[in-house]
Every structure is written in C-alpha cells, then in structure tokens.
Design a protein around this motif. Sequence first.
Motif, PDB file in Angstrom:
ATOM      1  N   ASN A 288       4.571  -0.159  -2.580  1.00  0.00           N
ATOM      2  CA  ASN A 288       4.496   0.114  -4.010  1.00  0.00           C
ATOM      3  C   ASN A 288       5.391  -0.932  -4.594  1.00  0.00           C
ATOM      4  O   ASN A 288       6.476  -1.200  -4.249  1.00  0.00           O
TER       5      ASN A 288
ATOM      6  N   SER B 120       2.269  -1.001 -16.335  1.00  0.00           N
ATOM      7  CA  SER B 120       1.663  -0.456 -15.281  1.00  0.00           C
ATOM      8  C   SER B 120       1.132  -1.490 -13.989  1.00  0.00           C
ATOM      9  O   SER B 120       0.589  -1.315 -13.103  1.00  0.00           O
TER      10      SER B 120
ATOM     11  N   TYR C  39       7.366  -0.207  -7.242  1.00  0.00           N
ATOM     12  CA  TYR C  39       8.419   0.423  -7.680  1.00  0.00           C
ATOM     13  C   TYR C  39       9.550   0.285  -6.522  1.00  0.00           C
ATOM     14  O   TYR C  39      10.810   0.072  -7.053  1.00  0.00           O
TER      15      TYR C  39
ATOM     16  N   GLN D   6       1.287   1.119  -8.539  1.00  0.00           N
ATOM     17  CA  GLN D   6       1.132   1.798  -7.462  1.00  0.00           C
ATOM     18  C   GLN D   6       0.578   1.613  -6.168  1.00  0.00           C
ATOM     19  O   GLN D   6       0.631   2.297  -5.367  1.00  0.00           O
TER      20      GLN D   6
ATOM     21  N   PHE E 100      -4.353   1.921  -5.150  1.00  0.00           N
ATOM     22  CA  PHE E 100      -3.740   3.061  -5.756  1.00  0.00           C
ATOM     23  C   PHE E 100      -4.767   4.177  -6.146  1.00  0.00           C
ATOM     24  O   PHE E 100      -4.591   5.332  -5.943  1.00  0.00           O
TER      25      PHE E 100
END
Length: 140
Positions: free
Chosen positions: A13, A108, A15, A130, A85
């Motif tokens: 992902n 996002s 992140y 995500q 996601f």
Amino acid sequence: MLTRLPFYGRLYNWYAVNDSRKIAPVGWHVPSDAEWQRLVDQLGGSSVAGGGKLKEAGTAHWNSPNTGADHSSGFSALPGGYRYFGDGHYCPMGSYATFWSSTECDYSNAWYRSLSYDTSGVNRGLGSKQSGFSVRCVRD
C-alpha cells in the motif's frame, strides 16, 4: 505489505512507500510522479509504445498478446497484478503491472503508472493509498 507473489515481488500500500523506515534500500528511492513522467517521455510518451518498451517481452509471464512488448528499455516490468482496497478485489498476475510513485495527490490518493497486456501505452492514474501495487526503485 499486502501480498507476497512468487517471482513478481510484493504488493504494497502507499503508506509503506511513504513510511519513514523507507521501503527502498540505501542509495535508492521510490520514483516521484515527475520521475515516472520523465521516463515515459524519454520512451516516446504514454499513449504510444512507451509501455511496450518497459514490459518484459513474450508471454512467459504476461497474458497474450502482450501488445507492443519489446523490452528495449531493459526495465523488465512484470505483471504482478494489484489489489483494490475497497472490496479486496485482486486483479491476478499476468494482466497488469501497476507501480506506485512517491507522490501523493491528497489525503487518500497517490499517483501510479500501469501497463497492460493488451496495450502498449503507459497509464497514469490516482489510486487509493490503501490499494496494493508494485514498487520499482531508482538509484539516488
């Protein structure tokens, strides 16, 4: 990290891409959206054969017809698929290679580049942070 794929690497992902512990080894980094664009431009642009120059040639890993793939850039993109996601949908290996950039768009979403078995272009898109995409690192 979402999924371990044999031979194709892992899906991450966004992140993980932006984590302070760094996904890339020392001396390397995940390319920005601008760095991806420079590469695509050098290969002839996104709507022409630029994607084919990035893809591994043949159909050992890519689904047929693997349009335009000639591997002339030496990049050897492999179709590791991706994981969406929202519902956990997984696009299986063989059809798409989707790579994160280090550039976020908003809270996002972040930019990515993707290649497909049935086109020779390079697509630029926004994906949910995500989602699970591949990563290719470049030397600092």
